[in-house]
Design a protein around this motif. Structure first.
Motif, PDB file in Angstrom:
ATOM      1  N   THR A  99       0.863  -1.090   0.344  1.00 46.84           N
ATOM      2  CA  THR A  99       0.436   0.184  -0.155  1.00 46.84           C
ATOM      3  C   THR A  99       0.848   1.297   0.223  1.00 46.84           C
ATOM      4  OG1 THR A  99      -1.754  -0.974   1.550  1.00 46.84           O
ATOM      5  CG2 THR A  99      -1.730   0.781   1.575  1.00 46.84           C
ATOM      6  N   ALA A 100       0.451   2.323  -0.782  1.00 48.60           N
ATOM      7  CA  ALA A 100       1.476   3.225  -1.065  1.00 48.60           C
ATOM      8  C   ALA A 100       0.643   4.390   0.221  1.00 48.60           C
ATOM      9  CB  ALA A 100       0.840   4.420  -2.101  1.00 48.60           C
ATOM     10  N   LEU A 101       2.034   4.682   0.244  1.00 48.86           N
ATOM     11  CA  LEU A 101       1.757   6.619   1.766  1.00 48.86           C
ATOM     12  C   LEU A 101       1.688   7.733   1.141  1.00 48.86           C
ATOM     13  CD1 LEU A 101       5.406   5.793   3.500  1.00 48.86           C
ATOM     14  CD2 LEU A 101       2.665   4.608   3.710  1.00 48.86           C
ATOM     15  N   SER A 102       0.766   8.462   1.798  1.00 42.72           N
ATOM     16  CA  SER A 102       0.170   9.137   1.681  1.00 42.72           C
ATOM     17  C   SER A 102       0.745  10.125   2.687  1.00 42.72           C
ATOM     18  CB  SER A 102      -1.663   9.494   1.746  1.00 42.72           C
ATOM     19  OG  SER A 102      -1.840   8.269   0.946  1.00 42.72           O
ATOM     20  N   LYS A 103       0.664  11.790   1.626  1.00 41.02           N
ATOM     21  CA  LYS A 103       1.627  12.319   2.654  1.00 41.02           C
ATOM     22  C   LYS A 103       1.246  13.427   3.892  1.00 41.02           C
ATOM     23  CE  LYS A 103       4.872  15.885   1.846  1.00 41.02           C
ATOM     24  NZ  LYS A 103       6.111  15.551   1.358  1.00 41.02           N
ATOM     25  N   ILE A 125      12.435  10.471  15.687  1.00 46.59           N
ATOM     26  CA  ILE A 125      11.937  10.124  14.893  1.00 46.59           C
ATOM     27  C   ILE A 125      11.561  10.218  13.796  1.00 46.59           C
ATOM     28  CG2 ILE A 125       9.178  10.436  14.362  1.00 46.59           C
ATOM     29  CD1 ILE A 125       8.930  11.662  17.404  1.00 46.59           C
ATOM     30  N   TYR A 126      12.785  11.724  12.960  1.00 48.14           N
ATOM     31  CA  TYR A 126      13.009  12.045  12.000  1.00 48.14           C
ATOM     32  C   TYR A 126      13.944  10.946  11.494  1.00 48.14           C
ATOM     33  CZ  TYR A 126      14.484  14.710   8.137  1.00 48.14           C
ATOM     34  OH  TYR A 126      15.355  15.505   7.160  1.00 48.14           O
ATOM     35  N   ARG A 127      15.453  10.418  12.712  1.00 47.08           N
ATOM     36  CA  ARG A 127      16.385  10.054  11.589  1.00 47.08           C
ATOM     37  C   ARG A 127      15.992   8.443  11.733  1.00 47.08           C
ATOM     38  NH1 ARG A 127      20.742  12.593   9.914  1.00 47.08           N
ATOM     39  NH2 ARG A 127      21.761  13.134  11.122  1.00 47.08           N
ATOM     40  N   ASP A 128      14.713   7.820  12.371  1.00 43.54           N
ATOM     41  CA  ASP A 128      13.813   6.755  11.946  1.00 43.54           C
ATOM     42  C   ASP A 128      12.982   6.850  11.024  1.00 43.54           C
ATOM     43  OD1 ASP A 128      14.530   4.241  13.415  1.00 43.54           O
ATOM     44  OD2 ASP A 128      12.483   4.465  13.895  1.00 43.54           O
ATOM     45  N   ILE A 129      12.538   7.746  10.724  1.00 46.30           N
ATOM     46  CA  ILE A 129      11.863   7.752   9.647  1.00 46.30           C
ATOM     47  C   ILE A 129      12.866   7.697   7.871  1.00 46.30           C
ATOM     48  CG2 ILE A 129      10.260   9.096   7.393  1.00 46.30           C
ATOM     49  CD1 ILE A 129       8.712   9.983  10.258  1.00 46.30           C
ATOM     50  N   GLU A 130      14.152   8.347   8.150  1.00 46.90           N
ATOM     51  CA  GLU A 130      14.875   8.620   7.322  1.00 46.90           C
ATOM     52  C   GLU A 130      15.798   7.671   6.905  1.00 46.90           C
ATOM     53  OE1 GLU A 130      18.750  11.795   6.576  1.00 46.90           O
ATOM     54  OE2 GLU A 130      18.919  10.804   8.430  1.00 46.90           O
ATOM     55  N   ARG A 134      11.316   7.573   3.873  1.00 51.50           N
ATOM     56  CA  ARG A 134      10.212   7.572   3.595  1.00 51.50           C
ATOM     57  C   ARG A 134      10.391   9.046   3.759  1.00 51.50           C
ATOM     58  NH1 ARG A 134       7.662   3.451   0.784  1.00 51.50           N
ATOM     59  NH2 ARG A 134       6.754   5.504   0.156  1.00 51.50           N
ATOM     60  N   LEU A 135      11.559   9.746   3.898  1.00 54.02           N
ATOM     61  CA  LEU A 135      10.622  10.999   4.374  1.00 54.02           C
ATOM     62  C   LEU A 135      10.308  12.347   3.848  1.00 54.02           C
ATOM     63  CD1 LEU A 135      14.548  12.354   5.824  1.00 54.02           C
ATOM     64  CD2 LEU A 135      12.355  11.797   6.959  1.00 54.02           C
ATOM     65  N   ASP A 136      10.835  11.889   2.489  1.00 56.08           N
ATOM     66  CA  ASP A 136      10.063  12.112   1.199  1.00 56.08           C
ATOM     67  C   ASP A 136       8.194  12.411   1.046  1.00 56.08           C
ATOM     68  OD1 ASP A 136      11.855  12.854   0.187  1.00 56.08           O
ATOM     69  OD2 ASP A 136      12.095  11.939  -1.598  1.00 56.08           O
ATOM     70  N   ASP A 137       7.734  11.677   2.736  1.00 54.91           N
ATOM     71  CA  ASP A 137       6.209  11.445   2.223  1.00 54.91           C
ATOM     72  C   ASP A 137       5.348  12.144   3.288  1.00 54.91           C
ATOM     73  OD1 ASP A 137       5.543   9.475   0.361  1.00 54.91           O
ATOM     74  OD2 ASP A 137       6.935   7.986   0.898  1.00 54.91           O
ATOM     75  N   PHE A 138       6.381  12.896   4.297  1.00 55.78           N
ATOM     76  CA  PHE A 138       6.268  12.859   5.855  1.00 55.78           C
ATOM     77  C   PHE A 138       6.695  14.535   5.939  1.00 55.78           C
ATOM     78  CE2 PHE A 138       6.740   8.914   5.893  1.00 55.78           C
ATOM     79  CZ  PHE A 138       5.346   8.053   7.048  1.00 55.78           C
ATOM     80  N   MET A 219       1.243   3.057  10.138  1.00 54.39           N
ATOM     81  CA  MET A 219      -0.411   3.806  10.489  1.00 54.39           C
ATOM     82  C   MET A 219      -1.288   4.721   8.888  1.00 54.39           C
ATOM     83  SD  MET A 219       0.356   5.465  13.958  1.00 54.39           S
ATOM     84  CE  MET A 219      -1.076   6.908  14.778  1.00 54.39           C
ATOM     85  N   VAL A 220      -0.359   5.110   8.397  1.00 55.22           N
ATOM     86  CA  VAL A 220      -0.626   6.020   7.014  1.00 55.22           C
ATOM     87  C   VAL A 220      -1.489   5.071   6.531  1.00 55.22           C
ATOM     88  CG1 VAL A 220       0.410   6.615   4.914  1.00 55.22           C
ATOM     89  CG2 VAL A 220       1.079   7.174   7.460  1.00 55.22           C
ATOM     90  N   ARG A 221      -0.139   3.720   6.134  1.00 56.84           N
ATOM     91  CA  ARG A 221      -0.735   2.734   4.918  1.00 56.84           C
ATOM     92  C   ARG A 221      -2.332   1.685   5.162  1.00 56.84           C
ATOM     93  NH1 ARG A 221       4.682   0.960   5.283  1.00 56.84           N
ATOM     94  NH2 ARG A 221       5.241   1.360   2.831  1.00 56.84           N
ATOM     95  N   VAL A 222      -2.944   1.942   7.126  1.00 56.86           N
ATOM     96  CA  VAL A 222      -3.742   1.480   7.549  1.00 56.86           C
ATOM     97  C   VAL A 222      -5.025   1.913   6.973  1.00 56.86           C
ATOM     98  CG1 VAL A 222      -5.743   1.021   9.082  1.00 56.86           C
ATOM     99  CG2 VAL A 222      -2.779  -0.348   8.759  1.00 56.86           C
TER     100      VAL A 222
END
Length: 697
Positions: A99-103, A125-130, A134-138, A219-222
């Motif tokens: 499932t794709a992510l959304s902004k 949190i930023y580093r964990d997403i990095e 997937r930083l471009d989605d957040f 969470m975003v995908r759900v």
């Protein structure tokens, strides 16, 4: 708690059945317990005092019985492998990963929080997403309501350095409101008015929140696969406890909360509550349906809604959207207040907000019954304390009547020609006490069994240490219960009298001193001693019955001080007590947060405000965030404040004047230029000389 169900949502029939069964168990158990109490009382409910005792007891027993059955249900579901009807079980891991992510906006509202500590958590949190790529989605937003210039200036500087360090230009933003309208809910509403249309979802954090990148993406995908879900709420685990008090809260949260959260989620299903943080929100319906109008009643029920989260969930439910609590979304964390007094200060604010919900519970049209029950649940979290206190007062009155007055063979309401003989049934009394204690403590035993079945005993320090931790936690809970009862009773009374409360950032590090503890708890200590002495003069048996309440009240000050000490928390950890799995095998986001927060910082030569004026980089940053405020009557006020600041330094200005200067772009530029030209004997001249002496070669 039962309600009709909507056939358009298949889960509603399941929820209706579950809620009906829970209601049946709770009500039937309370009826039996109340009957037992009637038989225990000497006149079996033949006096007004005894009837009042039974009525108050029934309400309190309903409250603890509901918690008991929720824990039992959660234990059973976890034993069976989880709730098959939960939102997360609808989709396989492969489906979610495809499932794709959304902004999505990740927003952190702050108000006078420890600045570096708070933003270091957001950095983790930023580093964990990095790491997930997937930083471009957040996008990340720090939403400040801070009013103290020393705080918000430091926020801006720390944010600026963090953006540069992370390379987060265009991804991490800072916005500060000048007017704190409607507290946190107003802060988020202001963000949504400005930028809400740019995002499909927002993840709301508290200052102490930590969420892993994996959980945020899930969470975003759900949400993308479930278009009727308005809010998806995680069940945060308490972490980073250092004081003895915080470590006890942390251990309790990690061991007991999964049972309660699983049971609660299974009963609420799509009618769950929103807890205000560590959750993802669908932005468009939230903006459309969750605007909070002011209450139009009297006293506490007039003005802005203080506790917004339950209300927003109820409004989304009224609009046809679902709110789900998902305990299976792990790696969601928050922190506990470090001391009992800090917890009680927080609860005083929360109690007022929760009691406000009574107006919505009874009079707001269109709300689902499950959300009205959530309001009641929140109210009872604090109202149970004055009810307990009332129960103690009534039992004391009954004991006085039996001891110092002659036996009344024709008590209140007994109009028969035959006398009513007082009757004592100690065996029934023992049975009632044992059953009540079982409701309170059996869930703790089930939590140990749950840890055994999940092979987590070693993660809690081993079998004996786990058992010792639970016993120690029970002892402390018994000591704290009467203290909380008295404090919450005072908070409820203050709320009903609409006493004005201050809104302040939470203490996260300081210990409680002896003087502070004695002053705060002296009324309760006196009350406990007087009540115990009175019970002894009345009847020795009544005296022994009073000890579980009076002794903790008399020990309130030393208990509070001991639990606040960091060294006592460390001693407990060193002995293997109150350990949690996250301490033994921490996840990356926790490791990062601890690493960033533990970095040693040199003692600064300048305060944040002095940096904003003197240092070129910081001054340029603040000018960029400032505005042109020299308009109308403010022009002369700001000009005079600038002169005073140049002459005497920042200490000569009050908070309002200093804020005006620091919020004005031209004033910042003027102060920077003239401060560097100040003669050596002046305030700014001395600061410049100090900087030059310590400037690196």
């Amino acid at each position: 708690m039962t309600e009709t169900y909507d056939s358009r949502a298949p889960w509603r029939m399941r929820a209706f059945i579950r809620r009906s069964l829970i209601t049946m168990f709770v009500v039937s158990q309370t009826v039996v317990a109340s009957y037992f109490l009637l038989q225990v009382l000497p006149y079996h409910g033949g006096t007004m005092v005894e009837l009042a005792i039974v009525a108050v007891f029934a309400v309190l027993y309903l409250w603890i019985s509901f918690g008991f059955w929720i824990a039992v249900y959660g234990f059973g579901l976890r034993l069976a492998g989880g709730d098959r009807q939960s939102l997360m079980r609808r989709h396989s891991q492969a489906e979610l990963e495809a499932t794709a992510l959304s902004k999505t906006a990740i927003v952190m509202p702050v108000y006078h929080e420890p600045v570096k500590w708070t933003l270091d958590g957001l950095k983790a949190i930023y580093r964990d997403i990095e790491r997930e790529g997937r930083l471009d989605d957040f996008d990340f937003f720090v939403l400040s309501d801070s009013q103290d210039p020393d705080v918000w200036v430091e926020e801006q500087q720390t944010w600026g350095r963090m953006v540069e360090e992370l390379g987060a230009e265009g991804r991490m933003f800072y916005r500060r409101r000048r007017v704190n309208l409607n507290f946190k809910s107003g802060n988020v509403a202001d963000f949504l008015r400005r930028w809400g249309k740019d995002y499909q979802y927002m993840v709301v954090l508290d200052a102490d929140s930590l969420l892993s990148g994996e959980t945020i993406q899930t969470m975003v995908r759900v949400m993308n696969r479930e278009p009727r879900v308005g809010i998806l709420q995680t069940a945060p685990t308490v972490i980073n406890g250092r004081s003895a008090f915080a470590r006890i809260q942390q251990f309790s949260s990690r061991l007991y909360s999964p049972l309660f959260a699983t049971g609660l989620a299974a009963v609420q299903m799509g009618d769950a509550a929103f807890w205000g943080h560590n959750a993802i929100i669908r932005v468009a319906p939230f903006m459309a349906h969750c605007g909070l109008r002011k209450l139009q009643g009297a006293g506490i029920w007039r003005g802005p809604i203080m506790s917004h989260d339950f209300v927003e969930a109820a409004f989304l439910g009224r609009a046809g959207y679902e709110v789900w609590l998902e305990p299976s979304l792990r790696t969601s964390y928050e922190e506990s207040p470090p001391t009992l007094d800090d917890e009680l200060a927080r609860d005083q604010r929360w109690s007022k907000g929760n009691i406000q919900h009574a107006a919505l519970m009874f009079f707001e049209p269109g709300l689902r019954l499950a959300h009205r029950f959530a309001f009641l649940n929140g109210i009872m979290a604090y109202l149970s304390s004055p009810l307990w206190l009332l129960f103690l007062v009534l039992t004391t009155i009954a004991a006085v009547q039996l001891t110092i007055t002659p036996i009344d063979y024709f008590p209140d309401g007994h109009d028969s020609l035959m006398p009513l003989w007082p009757e004592w049934r100690p065996a029934w009394a023992v049975s009632l006490v044992v059953s009540t204690m079982a409701l309170l403590f059996l869930p703790k035993l089930l939590a140990i069994v749950d840890a055994v079945f999940r092979r987590q005993v070693r993660a809690f320090g081993g079998g004996m240490r786990l058992l010792g931790s639970v016993l120690f936690e029970i002892v402390v809970s018994v000591l704290l219960a009467p203290i909380r009862m008295l404090a919450h009773s005072h908070a409820v009374l203050s709320a009903l009298l609409n006493v004005r409360l201050s809104w302040a950032g939470q203490n996260r590090t300081e210990e409680t001193g002896w003087r502070e503890a004695v002053i705060r708890h002296l009324p309760g200590m006196i009350l406990g001693a007087v009540w115990s002495a009175f019970a002894w003069t009345l009847d020795p048996m009544f005296f022994y019955w009073s000890l579980p309440v009076s002794v903790p009240l008399m020990l309130a000050a030393p208990t509070t001080v001991w639990l606040s000490r960091l060294r006592n928390g460390q001693r407990l950890a060193d002995s293997g007590l109150l350990l949690t799995p996250e301490e033994r095998s921490p996840v990356p986001v926790l490791v990062d947060a601890r690493h960033y927060r533990c970095r040693v910082r040199e003692e600064p030569l300048l305060t944040p405000v002095e940096k904003a004026i003197l240092l070129p980089v910081e001054n340029r940053l603040h000018r960029h965030l400032a505005r042109d405020k020299r308009k109308g009557h403010r022009r002369a006020v700001i000009a005079e404040a600038v002169k005073a600041c140049l002459r005497d330094g920042c200490v000569g200005l009050d908070r309002e004047a200093l804020s005006l200067v620091l919020e004005d772009r031209a004033s910042l530029e003027e102060l920077h230029r003239l401060a560097w030209r100040s003669p050596p004997g002046t305030f700014w001249g001395a600061k410049v000389q100090c900087l030059v002496r310590h400037w690196p070669d």
